[in-house]
Scaffold this motif. Structure first.
Motif, PDB file in Angstrom:
ATOM      1  N   LYS A   1       0.842  -1.182   0.000  1.00 12.49           N
ATOM      2  CA  LYS A   1       0.000   0.000   0.000  1.00 12.49           C
ATOM      3  C   LYS A   1       0.877   1.232   0.000  1.00 12.49           C
ATOM      4  O   LYS A   1       1.837   1.321   0.756  1.00 12.49           O
ATOM      5  CB  LYS A   1      -0.887   0.018   1.253  1.00 12.49           C
ATOM      6  CG  LYS A   1      -2.154  -0.821   1.114  1.00 12.49           C
ATOM      7  CD  LYS A   1      -3.205  -0.036   0.363  1.00 12.49           C
ATOM      8  CE  LYS A   1      -4.535  -0.762   0.415  1.00 12.49           C
ATOM      9  NZ  LYS A   1      -5.584  -0.022  -0.287  1.00 12.49           N
TER      10      LYS A   1
ATOM     11  N   LYS B   1      -0.647   7.393   2.389  1.00 10.93           N
ATOM     12  CA  LYS B   1      -1.161   8.718   2.033  1.00 10.93           C
ATOM     13  C   LYS B   1      -0.841   9.681   3.172  1.00 10.93           C
ATOM     14  O   LYS B   1      -0.990   9.374   4.345  1.00 10.93           O
ATOM     15  CB  LYS B   1      -2.671   8.658   1.770  1.00 10.93           C
ATOM     16  CG  LYS B   1      -3.006   7.876   0.508  1.00 10.93           C
ATOM     17  CD  LYS B   1      -4.490   7.888   0.255  1.00 10.93           C
ATOM     18  CE  LYS B   1      -4.795   7.267  -1.101  1.00 10.93           C
ATOM     19  NZ  LYS B   1      -4.291   5.919  -1.216  1.00 10.93           N
TER      20      LYS B   1
ATOM     21  N   GLY C   1      -7.310  -2.479  -8.460  1.00 13.62           N
ATOM     22  CA  GLY C   1      -6.944  -1.905  -7.173  1.00 13.62           C
ATOM     23  C   GLY C   1      -5.469  -1.663  -7.001  1.00 13.62           C
ATOM     24  O   GLY C   1      -5.063  -0.895  -6.117  1.00 13.62           O
TER      25      GLY C   1
ATOM     26  N   SER D   1     -14.458  13.344   0.940  1.00 13.97           N
ATOM     27  CA  SER D   1     -15.440  12.259   0.873  1.00 13.97           C
ATOM     28  C   SER D   1     -16.548  12.399   1.917  1.00 13.97           C
ATOM     29  O   SER D   1     -17.119  11.410   2.372  1.00 13.97           O
ATOM     30  CB  SER D   1     -14.749  10.898   1.037  1.00 13.97           C
ATOM     31  OG  SER D   1     -13.798  10.704   0.012  1.00 13.97           O
TER      32      SER D   1
ATOM     33  N   ASP E   1      -6.003   9.613  -3.964  1.00 18.00           N
ATOM     34  CA  ASP E   1      -7.281  10.048  -3.396  1.00 18.00           C
ATOM     35  C   ASP E   1      -7.088  11.247  -2.471  1.00 18.00           C
ATOM     36  O   ASP E   1      -7.831  11.440  -1.514  1.00 18.00           O
ATOM     37  CB  ASP E   1      -7.935   8.891  -2.628  1.00 18.00           C
ATOM     38  CG  ASP E   1      -9.422   9.113  -2.405  1.00 18.00           C
ATOM     39  OD1 ASP E   1     -10.080   9.660  -3.303  1.00 18.00           O
ATOM     40  OD2 ASP E   1      -9.917   8.750  -1.331  1.00 18.00           O
TER      41      ASP E   1
ATOM     42  N   ASN F   1     -12.293  -1.448 -11.986  1.00 21.03           N
ATOM     43  CA  ASN F   1     -13.300  -0.447 -12.327  1.00 21.03           C
ATOM     44  C   ASN F   1     -13.013   0.050 -13.739  1.00 21.03           C
ATOM     45  O   ASN F   1     -11.915   0.556 -14.014  1.00 21.03           O
ATOM     46  CB  ASN F   1     -13.232   0.707 -11.317  1.00 21.03           C
ATOM     47  CG  ASN F   1     -14.359   1.690 -11.498  1.00 21.03           C
ATOM     48  OD1 ASN F   1     -14.742   2.017 -12.613  1.00 21.03           O
ATOM     49  ND2 ASN F   1     -14.892   2.186 -10.396  1.00 21.03           N
TER      50      ASN F   1
ATOM     51  N   SER G   1      -3.629  -0.366  -9.414  1.00 25.68           N
ATOM     52  CA  SER G   1      -3.328   0.662 -10.419  1.00 25.68           C
ATOM     53  C   SER G   1      -2.714   0.088 -11.690  1.00 25.68           C
ATOM     54  O   SER G   1      -1.992   0.779 -12.404  1.00 25.68           O
ATOM     55  CB  SER G   1      -2.418   1.758  -9.837  1.00 25.68           C
ATOM     56  OG  SER G   1      -3.099   2.491  -8.843  1.00 25.68           O
TER      57      SER G   1
ATOM     58  N   TYR H   1     -13.603  10.228  -5.762  1.00 28.42           N
ATOM     59  CA  TYR H   1     -13.678   9.139  -4.798  1.00 28.42           C
ATOM     60  C   TYR H   1     -12.713   8.040  -5.237  1.00 28.42           C
ATOM     61  O   TYR H   1     -12.809   7.534  -6.354  1.00 28.42           O
ATOM     62  CB  TYR H   1     -15.097   8.577  -4.707  1.00 28.42           C
ATOM     63  CG  TYR H   1     -16.135   9.585  -4.281  1.00 28.42           C
ATOM     64  CD1 TYR H   1     -16.153  10.080  -2.975  1.00 28.42           C
ATOM     65  CD2 TYR H   1     -17.088  10.061  -5.167  1.00 28.42           C
ATOM     66  CE1 TYR H   1     -17.099  11.015  -2.574  1.00 28.42           C
ATOM     67  CE2 TYR H   1     -18.037  10.992  -4.782  1.00 28.42           C
ATOM     68  CZ  TYR H   1     -18.038  11.469  -3.485  1.00 28.42           C
ATOM     69  OH  TYR H   1     -18.970  12.402  -3.087  1.00 28.42           O
ATOM     70  N   ASP H   2     -11.774   7.711  -4.345  1.00 32.59           N
ATOM     71  CA  ASP H   2     -10.790   6.652  -4.628  1.00 32.59           C
ATOM     72  C   ASP H   2     -10.033   6.917  -5.926  1.00 32.59           C
ATOM     73  O   ASP H   2      -9.706   5.996  -6.679  1.00 32.59           O
ATOM     74  CB  ASP H   2     -11.470   5.288  -4.685  1.00 32.59           C
ATOM     75  CG  ASP H   2     -12.134   4.919  -3.373  1.00 32.59           C
ATOM     76  OD1 ASP H   2     -11.553   5.248  -2.319  1.00 32.59           O
ATOM     77  OD2 ASP H   2     -13.232   4.332  -3.390  1.00 32.59           O
TER      78      ASP H   2
END
Length: 940
Positions: A10, A13, A918, A579, A71, A455, A920, A96-97
């Motif tokens: 991960k 952020k 997810g 958000s 994000d 997505n 990228s 969003y995301d």
């Protein structure tokens, strides 16, 4: 292939939570490193050419500097501008995301436009970091006069021919022409066709310098449904060439083998393919050169000291010679060569005699992180493997240092271009009938053939009619991994991800002929934060210190406490808005009776965003000195079909007293008694006070005051309301809501309406407006005329509702309607805004309303032809966007299914899918199918 480390971790952020206003100076001068992020954007649209006032459906992506979805930003700001640098649409959408969705209304005029996207955290960055793409607007109606034009170079004229149909020529038709150079319009005139439909345009003497020319020809026939316009390039042959040379590693080293790349562009900036000869320092022919792809190529050279030159001979000879960089007497030549292991690359180093035995360091880096480092002594020739399994798909860099860590050579390279998502698009059929249902199945897998959850967006368009002049704009992979990382224009960027056997070789030429683009963070630490000072309303120099503010989310009324320091300063970091909705209220409690708080909001970030957008559209407008005429060239013309001159479904606008840009339709009833309506064109907008605007619409608007109702009562009539002389007035307050007690409300007063049939006087009265105001046909507050709230301590939210009308930015209005008489005694105000958008401006009282974004997506509308009656509906369905789905989610098996219905035209339909998982990882795919005519349902 091993999955790179990036897909196993991960990316953290960063946060700016709990940073207070005392750090304002640091915040504005970029010293808050923790708050700064580097972002870049991408925008996919359903198509690239639209009809006037068509809808652009889009999906936006925000990436960080290592190409991972980011994000951090609250909103994506999307602007449409024209070629003259004018802003036509300015919108903001929630992120969003790392993604967002939405729609825009395209401008009315034909021509080229730019659509740009910048995230909130990108406010103030260099304009070349901002993503933009060209979109075109072209009428969907084919030309009624078929006009063809050809350039006669021998006679220096343009010959044109015009037909009204296949059997009838357009005789005695008048056409206006303009001659444009690549800098300006240089002449204009008119011609008439003869009885055969022919005419000629004499061009006169043309400049023999570097200019190229276009002739535009348009009709002047008022009987045509739309103007006919044709563009013709007059002199496409370039007058000058820029040929540049790029030794691999950065310099030519004498006496050793060097690989040299080159790139040629013409005077319009387009790639120029050529053949020529290479000459040595003594003028001898050393080699012949031929470009391989889009003006690029490479050759090997073992140079002597001195200068080498190239002369272009084909397709046209130029007198100019082009000089290579001078060879250096010492140095180390660096080149990428194929490994004995298929698909792998090696870095080869060859030193000059004087550099043998030098201590060197070779580093492979990506995103400023070291992937591998080699330290060694260089001998006659050394090879080093490139650790591709540790490199993310995209651009990396090999840098060679001497023992003092001074750069000797450097080379960009692209790794793992094949490591992308594999998207398979399946349709249940290859050929369909008009209005037939299409079933689509998506299957997405990764490089190891494992199913992918992700997505994706899907666009199905009529490619026959929605094919634009510029089909080389980058898709998601090409933009994020290639275009955004390199300087300069890259022709055909999508080709390098097409799987073509030559793509890898030519992509390496791109790496050698383009420089690295450096991204920088915004000069503002947190451009989407809210900063201000709490002061006294009557004494702005006096602050209110050491207290708290309440940040209220107007979606769920969640409250966050915001401290105010001993200097009255407060800071609300953007992570508190992220958000959580689009509307917030910042308020404070009154602690003392004589305390009148006010909020002074720092306007630096808002002004920076305004200037940022202005710089973007100015830069885009400066790209071309003259209009883009490409949509008027023959290849981009709409061809007539059997639907010519047919009214198109969902595209006819009744202009007479009807406004339909938002969901609230203003029809004739609002222009007739008891309503009075004025559109924005009829209003004086120099004073945007709500009462001033309302008074322009109706003289019955009285200004400010409390709710009251006046009746005339006659004691002799037992208290009944009569019209007898001598009656006296009694005033009765009529309270409809708690807010009505707070005064300072806009009011409307009824005129005297006369006597009813039974002799009673119809009362004269006043009524507060906010309670009965509708914006885009939606009331500001629900009605409650009978009971009062038990709450005797109104919240800041109650106060905000009372003044909500005053908070609307009326520069965005489209019309105002006022109803002050009629059967109902209820006065009403109807305010319509452009595109249904309501923009609020700050209220500098004891509260402040704050909007994080102003636009929300709507669902794509598609007709459903499920019944025989629907399929036989006589109104033609001529959509060019057959379907748009911005949020297609694949399941655990990597699959997604969706369906839609075809339109009526028998054309080629192109389905385009692109998206991200997810981790990228990105993918892109296209598939075509055909819609056949009902009379010929079988495959030809």
């Amino acid at each position: 292939m091993t999955i790179p480390k990036r897909y196993k971790m991960k990316v953290p952020k960063l946060s700016v939570r709990s940073i207070f206003y005392s750090l304002l100076c640091a915040f504005l001068t970029s010293s808050m490193a923790l708050a700064q992020v580097i972002e870049k954007t991408y925008l996919t649209t359903d198509k690239e050419i639209y009809e006037p006032e068509d809808t652009v459906w889009f999906k936006g992506y925000v990436f960080d500097d290592v190409n991972v979805l980011s994000d951090n930003s609250i909103a994506l700001h999307i602007v449409i501008s024209d070629e003259d640098g004018n802003k036509l649409r300015d919108t903001s959408w929630p992120i969003y995301d790392g993604v967002c969705y939405g729609q825009l209304i395209i401008p009315n005029g034909e021509g080229k436009y730019y659509i740009s996207a910048t995230s909130g955290k990108m406010t103030g960055v260099d304009t070349d970091q901002v993503f933009s793409k060209e979109i075109y607007v072209r009428s969907g109606i084919a030309d009624e006069i078929l006009l063809t034009a050809e350039f006669d170079q021998e006679n220096n004229q343009v010959n044109l021919h015009a037909d009204l149909s296949e059997r009838e020529v357009a005789a005695d038709e008048r056409f206006v022409f303009e001659l444009w150079s690549n800098t300006e319009r240089i002449s204009r005139g008119s011609v008439r066709t003869d009885t055969a439909g022919n005419a000629s345009i004499r061009l006169g003497e043309l400049n023999d310098g570097q200019d190229i020319f276009n002739v535009t020809i348009r009709s002047t026939d008022n009987n045509l449904a739309k103007e006919v316009k044709v563009s013709l390039p007059v002199r496409p042959i370039p007058k000058a060439i820029d040929l540049q040379f790029f030794p691999e590693g950065g310099q030519l080293v004498a006496g050793v083998s060097n690989r040299v790349a080159f790139k040629a562009i013409d005077d319009t900036g387009k790639p120029f393919d050529f053949s020529g000869r290479l000459f040595g320092p003594a003028g001898e022919v050393v080699d012949t050169l031929t470009s391989d792809y889009k003006g690029m190529g490479a050759f090997f050279l073992t140079p002597e000291l001195g200068f080498y030159t190239v002369k272009i001979e084909e397709p046209i000879a130029f007198n100019a010679t082009f000089q290579l960089p001078e060879a250096q007497a010492s140095g180390i030549s660096m080149a990428f060569v194929d490994s004995p292991n298929e698909g792998e690359k090696l870095v080869r180093l060859i030193p000059s005699e004087s550099n043998i035995g030098d201590q060197i360091t070779l580093r492979i880096t990506q995103f400023d992180e070291t992937i591998e480092s080699f330290e060694t002594t260089v001998d006659h020739r050394r090879f080093f493997p490139i650790p591709t399994t540790e490199i993310y798909p995209g651009i990396a860099k090999a840098t060679l240092y001497d023992q003092n860590m001074n750069t000797i050579a450097e080379r960009l390279f692209f790794a793992n271009e094949d490591e992308k998502l594999s998207i398979n698009i399946e349709t249940d059929k290859e050929f369909y009938l008009p209005r037939e249902k299409v079933e689509v199945t998506l299957t997405v897998r990764d490089i190891d053939n494992e199913p992918v959850r992700g997505n994706f967006s899907l666009a199905a368009i009529d490619d026959t009619r929605a094919h634009g002049p510029n089909d080389q704009q980058p898709h998601l992979l090409a933009q994020v991994l290639l275009n955004s990382e390199l300087k300069g224009t890259i022709p055909t960027p999508n080709f390098y991800f097409s799987g073509d056997p030559r793509a890898r070789e030519y992509l390496d030429l791109v790496m050698m002929t383009h420089g690295w683009r450096k991204y920088s963070p915004s000069p503002l630490g947190d451009p989407e934060a809210l900063i201000g000072t709490l002061i006294h309303r009557r004494n702005k120099k006096k602050v209110i210190a050491n207290t708290e503010l309440s940040l209220i989310n107007l979606t769920n009324f969640f409250t966050e406490d915001i401290p105010v320091d001993d200097e009255g300063n407060f800071y609300v970091g953007s992570e508190l808005f992220k958000s959580r909705g689009d509307s917030f209220l910042l308020s404070t409690q009154v602690r003392k009776k004589d305390e009148k708080p006010n909020m002074l909001i720092n306007d630096t970030t808002r002004l920076s965003l305004i200037n940022h957008k202005k710089n973007i559209i100015t830069t885009l407008g400066n790209r071309s000195l003259v209009p883009d005429f490409s949509i008027y060239q023959k290849v981009n013309k709409i061809q007539p079909d059997r639907f010519q001159n047919t009214l198109i479904l969902n595209s006819v606008t009744v202009k007479a007293r009807r406004l339909s840009n938002n969901n609230c339709v203003l029809n004739d009833a609002f222009f007739e008694y008891p309503w009075t309506t004025k559109t924005v064109a009829e209003l004086d907008l120099s004073d945007l006070d709500i009462v001033t605007l309302l008074k322009q619409v109706s003289v019955d608007v009285r200004g400010y005051g409390k709710v009251q109702r006046t009746r005339t009562q006659d004691p002799a009539a037992g208290g009944a309301v009569t019209a007898e002389p001598g009656s006296r007035g009694v005033r009765y307050p009529m309270v409809f809501s708690y807010d009505a007690l707070l005064a300072h409300d806009v009011r409307i007063q009824e005129g005297v309406r006369g006597i009813s049939p039974n002799g009673t006087i119809i009362p004269k009265w006043t009524q507060t407006v906010p309670y009965f105001v509708m914006i885009n046909c939606k009331p500001i507050r629900p009605a409650n005329n009978t009971t009062l709230p038990d709450d005797t301590n109104p919240t800041p939210y109650d106060h905000m509702h009372r003044t909500e009308l005053e908070s609307i930015d009326f520069r965005n209005i489209e019309s105002i309607s006022v109803k002050t008489a009629g059967i109902s005694l209820t006065p009403m105000i109807l305010i319509n805004t452009i595109d249904g958008v309501v923009i609020r401006k700050p209220r500098l009282l004891k509260f402040h309303t704050f909007a994080t974004f102003y636009n929300k997506p709507v669902e794509f509308y598609q007709p459903k032809y499920e019944t025989e009656e629907a399929r036989n509906l006589q109104i033609p369905d001529l959509r060019t966007t057959i379907h748009w789905a911005s949020n297609v989610i694949t399941d655990e098996e990597g699959k997604a299914k969706l369906s839609f219905y075809n339109a009526d035209r028998p054309n080629r339909i192109r389905i385009t899918v692109e998206g991200i998982n997810g981790d990228s990882q990105m993918g892109f795919a296209q598939k075509d199918y055909r819609v056949l005519t009902p009379s010929n349902p079988n495959q030809d």
